[in-house]
Motif scaffolding. Structure first.
Motif, PDB file in Angstrom:
ATOM      1  N   VAL A  13     -53.206  -4.880 -26.195  1.00 17.87           N
ATOM      2  CA  VAL A  13     -52.493  -4.403 -24.968  1.00 17.87           C
ATOM      3  C   VAL A  13     -51.374  -3.205 -25.098  1.00 17.87           C
ATOM      4  CG1 VAL A  13     -51.287  -4.968 -23.085  1.00 17.87           C
ATOM      5  CG2 VAL A  13     -53.174  -6.202 -23.520  1.00 17.87           C
ATOM      6  N   GLY A  14     -50.568  -3.787 -26.263  1.00 20.48           N
ATOM      7  CA  GLY A  14     -49.342  -2.929 -26.520  1.00 20.48           C
ATOM      8  C   GLY A  14     -50.057  -1.607 -26.994  1.00 20.48           C
ATOM      9  N   ALA A  15     -51.029  -1.380 -27.830  1.00 19.22           N
ATOM     10  CA  ALA A  15     -51.522  -0.159 -28.245  1.00 19.22           C
ATOM     11  C   ALA A  15     -52.261   0.527 -27.101  1.00 19.22           C
ATOM     12  CB  ALA A  15     -52.658  -0.272 -29.358  1.00 19.22           C
ATOM     13  N   GLY A  54     -45.007  -0.656 -24.720  1.00 21.26           N
ATOM     14  CA  GLY A  54     -46.188  -0.894 -25.524  1.00 21.26           C
ATOM     15  C   GLY A  54     -45.827  -1.118 -27.061  1.00 21.26           C
ATOM     16  N   VAL A  55     -44.739  -0.382 -27.520  1.00 18.65           N
ATOM     17  CA  VAL A  55     -44.075  -0.719 -28.751  1.00 18.65           C
ATOM     18  C   VAL A  55     -43.366  -2.042 -28.805  1.00 18.65           C
ATOM     19  CG1 VAL A  55     -42.012  -0.076 -30.086  1.00 18.65           C
ATOM     20  CG2 VAL A  55     -43.595   1.731 -29.183  1.00 18.65           C
ATOM     21  N   VAL A  56     -42.830  -2.388 -27.764  1.00 18.21           N
ATOM     22  CA  VAL A  56     -42.374  -4.052 -27.706  1.00 18.21           C
ATOM     23  C   VAL A  56     -43.360  -4.905 -27.834  1.00 18.21           C
ATOM     24  CG1 VAL A  56     -41.139  -5.739 -26.473  1.00 18.21           C
ATOM     25  CG2 VAL A  56     -40.258  -3.328 -26.525  1.00 18.21           C
ATOM     26  N   LEU A  57     -44.576  -4.800 -27.146  1.00 21.10           N
ATOM     27  CA  LEU A  57     -45.688  -5.643 -27.378  1.00 21.10           C
ATOM     28  C   LEU A  57     -46.306  -5.628 -28.726  1.00 21.10           C
ATOM     29  CD1 LEU A  57     -47.412  -5.153 -23.900  1.00 21.10           C
ATOM     30  CD2 LEU A  57     -46.340  -6.948 -24.489  1.00 21.10           C
ATOM     31  N   ILE A  58     -46.584  -4.615 -29.336  1.00 19.04           N
ATOM     32  CA  ILE A  58     -46.875  -4.406 -30.536  1.00 19.04           C
ATOM     33  C   ILE A  58     -45.976  -5.027 -31.607  1.00 19.04           C
ATOM     34  CG2 ILE A  58     -47.651  -2.755 -32.684  1.00 19.04           C
ATOM     35  CD1 ILE A  58     -48.567  -0.712 -30.358  1.00 19.04           C
ATOM     36  N   ALA A  62     -47.050  -8.386 -33.678  1.00 16.10           N
ATOM     37  CA  ALA A  62     -47.243  -8.089 -35.306  1.00 16.10           C
ATOM     38  C   ALA A  62     -46.077  -9.029 -36.081  1.00 16.10           C
ATOM     39  CB  ALA A  62     -46.922  -6.761 -35.530  1.00 16.10           C
ATOM     40  N   ARG A  63     -45.134  -9.260 -35.316  1.00 21.25           N
ATOM     41  CA  ARG A  63     -43.989  -9.977 -36.092  1.00 21.25           C
ATOM     42  C   ARG A  63     -44.599 -11.434 -36.800  1.00 21.25           C
ATOM     43  NH1 ARG A  63     -39.578 -12.597 -32.355  1.00 21.25           N
ATOM     44  NH2 ARG A  63     -41.029 -13.904 -31.042  1.00 21.25           N
ATOM     45  N   ARG A  64     -44.043 -11.852 -37.806  1.00 23.66           N
ATOM     46  CA  ARG A  64     -44.343 -13.151 -38.493  1.00 23.66           C
ATOM     47  C   ARG A  64     -43.902 -14.194 -37.683  1.00 23.66           C
ATOM     48  NH1 ARG A  64     -45.648 -12.011 -44.834  1.00 23.66           N
ATOM     49  NH2 ARG A  64     -46.716  -9.830 -44.482  1.00 23.66           N
TER      50      ARG A  64
END
Length: 70
Positions: A13-15, A54-58, A62-64
């Motif tokens: 969704v972020g992409a 979108g950057v925030v959602l990615i 992606a964060r661990r």
């Protein structure tokens, strides 16, 4: 988000939001002609907001995940 599928959904969704926001930025900045949005500052602003979301959602997807201490 702890589940693997949830993280993948956030990234996808972020992409999509990043790409759509990028197109709207291009149209609002008069870089992509041929639309009613071309040259409109409103769509430039909306595109910046959508791309940032979108950057925030990615980043969230992606964060661990931190492992709890025992």
């Amino acid at each position: 988000m702890t589940s693997r599928i949830g993280r993948i959904v956030l990234i996808v969704v972020g992409a999509v939001a990043l790409v759509v926001g990028g197109v709207w930025i291009g149209q609002g900045a008069n870089l992509i002609p041929g639309s009613f949005m071309t040259g409109s500052r409103t769509w430039l602003t909306v595109g910046l907001i959508v791309a940032a979301a979108g950057v925030v959602l990615i980043w969230l997807g992606a964060r661990r995940r931190r492992r709890p201490r025992r």
